[in-house]
Scaffold this motif. Sequence first.
Motif, short mmCIF file in Angstrom:
data_model
loop_
_atom_site.label_atom_id
_atom_site.label_comp_id
_atom_site.label_asym_id
_atom_site.label_seq_id
_atom_site.Cartn_x
_atom_site.Cartn_y
_atom_site.Cartn_z
N TYR A 116 0.54 -1.04 -0.03
CA TYR A 116 -0.08 0.36 0.21
C TYR A 116 1.18 1.09 0.21
N ARG A 117 -0.01 2.34 -0.74
CA ARG A 117 0.92 3.75 -0.29
C ARG A 117 1.61 3.88 0.94
N GLY A 118 2.48 4.21 0.98
CA GLY A 118 3.89 4.16 2.63
C GLY A 118 3.75 3.27 2.51
N TYR A 119 3.29 2.04 2.29
CA TYR A 119 4.06 0.98 3.38
C TYR A 119 5.35 0.26 2.49
N ASP A 120 6.69 -0.53 3.11
CA ASP A 120 7.64 -0.50 2.45
C ASP A 120 8.00 -0.24 1.64
N GLY A 121 8.07 0.94 1.28
CA GLY A 121 9.12 1.26 0.30
C GLY A 121 8.29 1.88 -1.16
N SER A 122 6.69 2.02 -1.21
CA SER A 122 5.87 2.30 -2.28
C SER A 122 5.97 3.57 -1.59
N GLY A 123 6.12 4.22 -2.06
CA GLY A 123 5.22 5.99 -2.61
C GLY A 123 4.03 6.78 -1.79
N GLY A 124 4.20 7.50 -1.87
CA GLY A 124 2.61 8.42 -1.81
C GLY A 124 2.00 8.01 -0.26
N GLU A 125 0.40 8.55 0.21
CA GLU A 125 -0.08 8.16 1.38
C GLU A 125 -1.06 7.51 1.38
N PRO A 126 -1.42 6.57 1.94
CA PRO A 126 -2.66 6.01 2.08
C PRO A 126 -3.97 6.35 2.66
N SER A 127 -4.56 6.51 1.55
CA SER A 127 -6.60 6.59 1.97
C SER A 127 -7.21 6.18 0.74
N GLU A 128 -9.17 5.65 1.34
CA GLU A 128 -9.73 5.13 0.58
C GLU A 128 -9.83 5.25 -1.11
N PRO A 129 -9.70 6.74 -1.32
CA PRO A 129 -9.74 6.51 -3.42
C PRO A 129 -8.35 6.48 -3.60
N ALA A 130 -6.93 6.58 -3.25
CA ALA A 130 -6.38 5.96 -3.43
C ALA A 130 -5.99 4.18 -3.60
N LEU A 131 -5.64 4.00 -2.76
CA LEU A 131 -5.79 2.27 -2.49
C LEU A 131 -7.24 1.57 -3.89
N ILE A 132 -8.30 2.25 -3.56
CA ILE A 132 -8.98 1.91 -4.82
C ILE A 132 -8.57 1.88 -6.32
N ALA A 133 -7.89 3.07 -6.28
CA ALA A 133 -7.04 3.79 -8.02
C ALA A 133 -6.30 2.29 -7.97
N ASP A 134 -5.39 2.44 -7.30
CA ASP A 134 -4.00 1.42 -7.12
C ASP A 134 -4.17 0.51 -7.67
#
Length: 282
Positions: A116-134
Amino acid sequence: MPKRSGLQKMLYVVVAALVLYGVIVALVFAVGPSILFPRTRLSADDVAELGRAPGWTTTRLAVADGVELVGLVRASARADAPWLVFFGGNAFSLATSQHILDEIGTAGEGAAVFAYRGYDGSGGEPSEPALIADALAVVASLESQGVPPGRIILVGQSVGTGVVIQAAAALSARDRPPRGVVLLSPYTSIRQVFQDQVPVLPIGWAVRDPLDSTASIAAIRAPILMIHGDGDRLIGPDHSAALAALVEPGAVQRVVLAGRAHNDLWRDPATASTIRAFLDQR
């Protein structure tokens, strides 16, 4: 005068209670995202080591806003094999997710997991819209490599079930439904999960990432498997029961494991064997 004094005391109590409630709501709004997404922090070396496991490789995927996700991919053993795409719990590292995929993907299926965003080297910040889009970007990336949604089994656990449900519903709306959906400890909404922890106060509405699964699950046009522990006190089995009731009876299988809680489903061999049986039918 005594009546007035008593009324004043009552008003003080009411005002104090409202202030305390306001503080609690503000805390939920402020710290809710960090509770929901506590982040895991594997180093680049740790991730590279995971990519050296038999059959696995590390990969990166560019998604919206110039963000790059770090992932692990294991190619399928045959051209028509299904692919397992995993979305884990809020504290799942890539290592945990890889272990789960190795446990259930034993018949040559392809497998993929992206932090997920912000985890283990992934960029960005996690949020509901971002995770669904990802999640949809991951599916699109696999499709560009010759793996259409009709070969993909979306697997979600805990927080990841909300991501999977919304992604599967979106794919179904595009007439590109996944091959199947597996949900481990699914919830009706994250707002309700928060509310369940403090039933005496209405705090769920202050959660910024509601992840409302009830609004999307009926739109999924794929077989669904749900697995829940009957001793789960974080996301009670009533959540999966409510979700199953929203799906056409023949399209969902719900399994409740006796004596299992939220964090020990994988200690029960029935978890992996139930998923394997579901995959064998696909």
